[in-house]
Design an enzyme around this catalytic site. Structure first.
Site, short mmCIF file in Angstrom:
data_model
loop_
_atom_site.label_atom_id
_atom_site.label_comp_id
_atom_site.label_asym_id
_atom_site.label_seq_id
_atom_site.Cartn_x
_atom_site.Cartn_y
_atom_site.Cartn_z
N ASP A 78 1.36 1.80 -2.88
CA ASP A 78 1.96 2.29 -1.64
C ASP A 78 3.48 2.27 -1.71
O ASP A 78 4.15 3.09 -1.07
CB ASP A 78 1.48 1.44 -0.46
CG ASP A 78 0.13 1.92 0.06
OD1 ASP A 78 -0.61 2.54 -0.72
OD2 ASP A 78 -0.18 1.68 1.23
N CYS A 119 -4.67 -3.86 -4.59
CA CYS A 119 -3.69 -3.30 -3.66
C CYS A 119 -4.32 -2.67 -2.43
O CYS A 119 -5.53 -2.69 -2.25
CB CYS A 119 -2.75 -2.37 -4.39
SG CYS A 119 -1.59 -3.31 -5.44
N ASP A 120 -3.49 -2.06 -1.61
CA ASP A 120 -3.76 -1.83 -0.19
C ASP A 120 -5.12 -1.20 0.15
O ASP A 120 -5.85 -1.73 0.97
CB ASP A 120 -2.66 -0.96 0.40
CG ASP A 120 -1.32 -1.65 0.39
OD1 ASP A 120 -1.05 -2.42 -0.53
OD2 ASP A 120 -0.53 -1.43 1.32
N LYS A 121 -5.46 -0.06 -0.43
CA LYS A 121 -6.71 0.62 -0.06
C LYS A 121 -7.83 0.32 -1.04
O LYS A 121 -9.00 0.58 -0.78
CB LYS A 121 -6.49 2.14 0.00
CG LYS A 121 -5.26 2.57 0.77
CD LYS A 121 -5.17 1.89 2.12
CE LYS A 121 -3.80 1.97 2.73
NZ LYS A 121 -2.72 1.39 1.98
N CYS A 191 2.57 -7.20 -3.95
CA CYS A 191 3.88 -7.63 -3.47
C CYS A 191 3.78 -8.90 -2.63
O CYS A 191 2.84 -9.08 -1.87
CB CYS A 191 4.56 -6.50 -2.71
SG CYS A 191 4.90 -5.08 -3.78
N GLU A 442 2.22 5.57 6.03
CA GLU A 442 2.91 4.36 6.45
C GLU A 442 4.38 4.67 6.73
O GLU A 442 4.98 5.51 6.06
CB GLU A 442 2.83 3.28 5.36
CG GLU A 442 1.45 2.68 5.23
CD GLU A 442 1.42 1.52 4.25
OE1 GLU A 442 0.47 0.74 4.31
OE2 GLU A 442 2.34 1.41 3.42
N SER A 468 3.31 -0.18 6.93
CA SER A 468 3.12 -1.11 5.84
C SER A 468 3.11 -2.52 6.40
O SER A 468 3.78 -2.81 7.41
CB SER A 468 4.25 -0.97 4.82
OG SER A 468 4.28 -2.07 3.95
#
Length: 555
Positions: A78, A119-121, A191, A442, A468
């Site tokens: 992202d 990570c995010d998704k 992160c 985002e 985010s």
């Protein structure tokens, strides 16, 4: 064994010949076939170490009597996708990941799975697949990044984005930005703040789908290799006991996840992902219940960007289980839920003490008596919208100001960096929702620009897009219904007075109903921004954010 469908009997002789081509022995074919779903790639820092996690998981599976076979899952960074057309392709990968994992698992008749996201998704996509497939599954993530260090202080990616805003405001030199650039992200891993990736990896522990430390052990620690081996061994135990994801991801487990979400101060993206995962598990939850849970759940952690502590410090303080144990002191969790350990939540957390009350506040001394996320409603968002309350400064909890209206993220960024946004303004970014984007981008660039320019305590931002986990301030997203389907956010005009009251859970434009109705009569749908490819198909099927932006076939 499910895999006997591709391994046993004369009819399966051709299948066995293909297993022979893979170099498998008869002994390996006689064992349960375990899929190792690897999101390893060389473009996402959170995934560049996953090849090592995969090898450790495979060792664990083999040691416990299974035959591991790896196959891939995609993942978008992202951070790299932020602020341009690439961000339209982030949320939409969640469903691609779930669908492609379903295809691979059923086509090859795996008996069990170990999911290795980060990570995010990637994390929610694989949790959705696990719920959908309902075969024994354990999660082990790639782990979080260590915090960076700039001028003797710990920092992270959110500070990096804010540095760009500070440079635009003349508050930081090019050399200062370069210092951040070179030192904000020092290792592989997701992160280092309580951003979406770490939020979802922590919540995977709470749901019962990951082992202790899955969300917090840093990517570069050898403990994570040991954790991966344990995950490989544990999935074989689950297989023997026939413990499946839907035995674990129950309604009570999702209530636990929402509760710990409030205590940790997780990313608002969790309010998109938890309903979508629950939907795949046959459990229906919606954002409306979040305020009821928040009202009785204290916020115990202020991890970056809400504060100055990082995931590595949460790990040292006892991790997610220590937070859960604090909450359990006031009976805020259902401790009878089953987990991938083969034990209940209560058995898992009973000896997990809080080792640092500065990182994890004791239950009787919280940052706030209510949780980290709030769901707002009003004539701008008749369904719902969401804010990370724990990352909002006190003076912005109640705010009133004129709307500065933009129909895309790029126009808003140009105005912010061009000095056209002033104290008191309410920036409105619309037509960025799941259908409108399409893809629900985002808004870290505009929120970090606002913060970097010193406006974080005086300017609010409202959008039918999302944020985010690195965003902070009065950043209110997921406005539903969205502008693209004629939601009231589409009717706001430049200069309209917006009233935000986070403690009261309300958000309104100060206009009579009849004025909004007159504007609605004149409103016309926008032409789709994308008419070909995956995004076009996604826009046809995706629902509103308040339903988790799930895909639904029109009937």
């Amino acid at each position: 064994m499910k895999s006997d469908n591709v391994k046993k009997g004369m009819q399966q002789a051709p299948h066995r010949s293909l297993f022979n081509a893979l170099g498998l022995t008869k002994e390996e074919m006689d064992r349960p076939l375990v899929g190792i779903v690897s999101s390893y790639n060389e473009i996402v820092p959170g995934h560049m170490n996953i090849d090592k996690i995969v090898e450790a998981v495979k060792l664990g599976v083999a040691m416990a009597g299974g035959t591991p076979r790896m196959f891939p899952a995609i993942a978008v960074c992202d951070g790299i996708a932020m602020g341009h057309v690439g961000m339209k392709y982030s949320l939409v990968t969640r469903d691609l990941i779930a669908d492609s994992t379903e295809c691979m698992a059923i086509a090859h008749q795996f008996d069990a799975l170990v999911m290795i996201p980060n990570c995010d998704k990637n994390v929610p996509g694989l949790l959705m697949a696990a719920a959908r497939l309902n075969i024994p599954t354990v999660f082990v993530s790639g782990g979080p990044m260590l915090a960076g260090h700039v001028k003797g202080c710990k920092t992270s990616l959110s500070s990096m984005f804010e540095a760009v805003g500070s440079y635009a405001a003349g508050k930081m030199s090019e050399e200062d930005v370069l210092d951040f650039e070179e030192h904000a992200c020092p290792t592989c891993g997701s992160c280092s703040g309580m951003y979406t990736a770490n939020s979802m990896n922590c919540l995977t522990e709470v749901l019962g789908m990951g082992l202790k430390g899955n969300g917090t052990i840093p990517a570069v620690y050898s403990d994570r290799i040991r954790l991966a081996k344990m995950a490989g061994m544990k999935v074989m135990e689950m297989y023997e006991k026939n413990i499946r994801p839907r035995d674990i991801m129950t309604k009570d487990a999702f209530m636990n996840a929402l509760t710990v979400d409030m205590a940790l101060g997780c990313s608002t993206n969790s309010m998109l992902h938890l309903p979508a995962i629950a939907h795949e598990a046959g459990v229906e939850i919606n954002p409306d219940i979040a305020n009821a849970i928040s009202a009785k759940t204290p916020n115990l952690c202020h991890l970056a960007p809400a504060g100055h502590t990082y995931i590595e410090e949460l790990n040292e303080a006892g991790g997610v289980y220590a937070v859960m144990n604090e909450l359990n002191k006031k009976n805020l969790l259902n401790t009878d839920c089953m987990t991938v350990t083969g034990k209940t939540v209560g058995e898992n957390i009973k000896d997990c003490i809080n080792k640092n009350p500065e990182v994890i506040r004791p239950i009787d001394n919280p940052y706030s008596v209510t949780g980290g996320i709030a769901v707002l409603k009003g004539n701008i968002a008749p369904d719902t919208c969401v804010v990370k309350r724990s990352a909002v400064v006190p003076e912005m909890m109640v705010h009133e100001g004129p709307a500065r209206v933009f129909d895309c993220e790029e126009d808003a960024i140009a105005a912010i960096k061009g000095g056209k946004i002033v104290e008191g303004d309410v920036v409105v970014i619309r037509y960025e929702g799941p259908k409108g984007g399409p893809g629900m981008r985002e808004m870290l660039n505009p929120t970090s620009a606002i913060a970097g320019m010193g406006l974080g305590s005086t300017v609010a931002l409202i959008t039918d897009g999302r944020f985010s986990g690195a965003s902070r301030g009065a950043s209110i997203g997921h406005v539903s219904p969205e502008a693209a389907v004629g939601g009231p956010i589409a009717l706001i005009e430049e200069g309209d007075i917006i009233k935000i009251d986070i403690p009261a859970n309300t958000i309104n434009v100060d206009l009579p109903d009849e004025v909004l109705e007159e504007r609605r009569k004149k409103w016309q749908p926008r032409e789709p921004r994308v008419t070909t490819g995956y995004l076009s198909r996604y826009a046809e099927m995706v629902t509103s954010a308040n339903r988790g932006a799930i895909l639904e076939i029109k009937k």
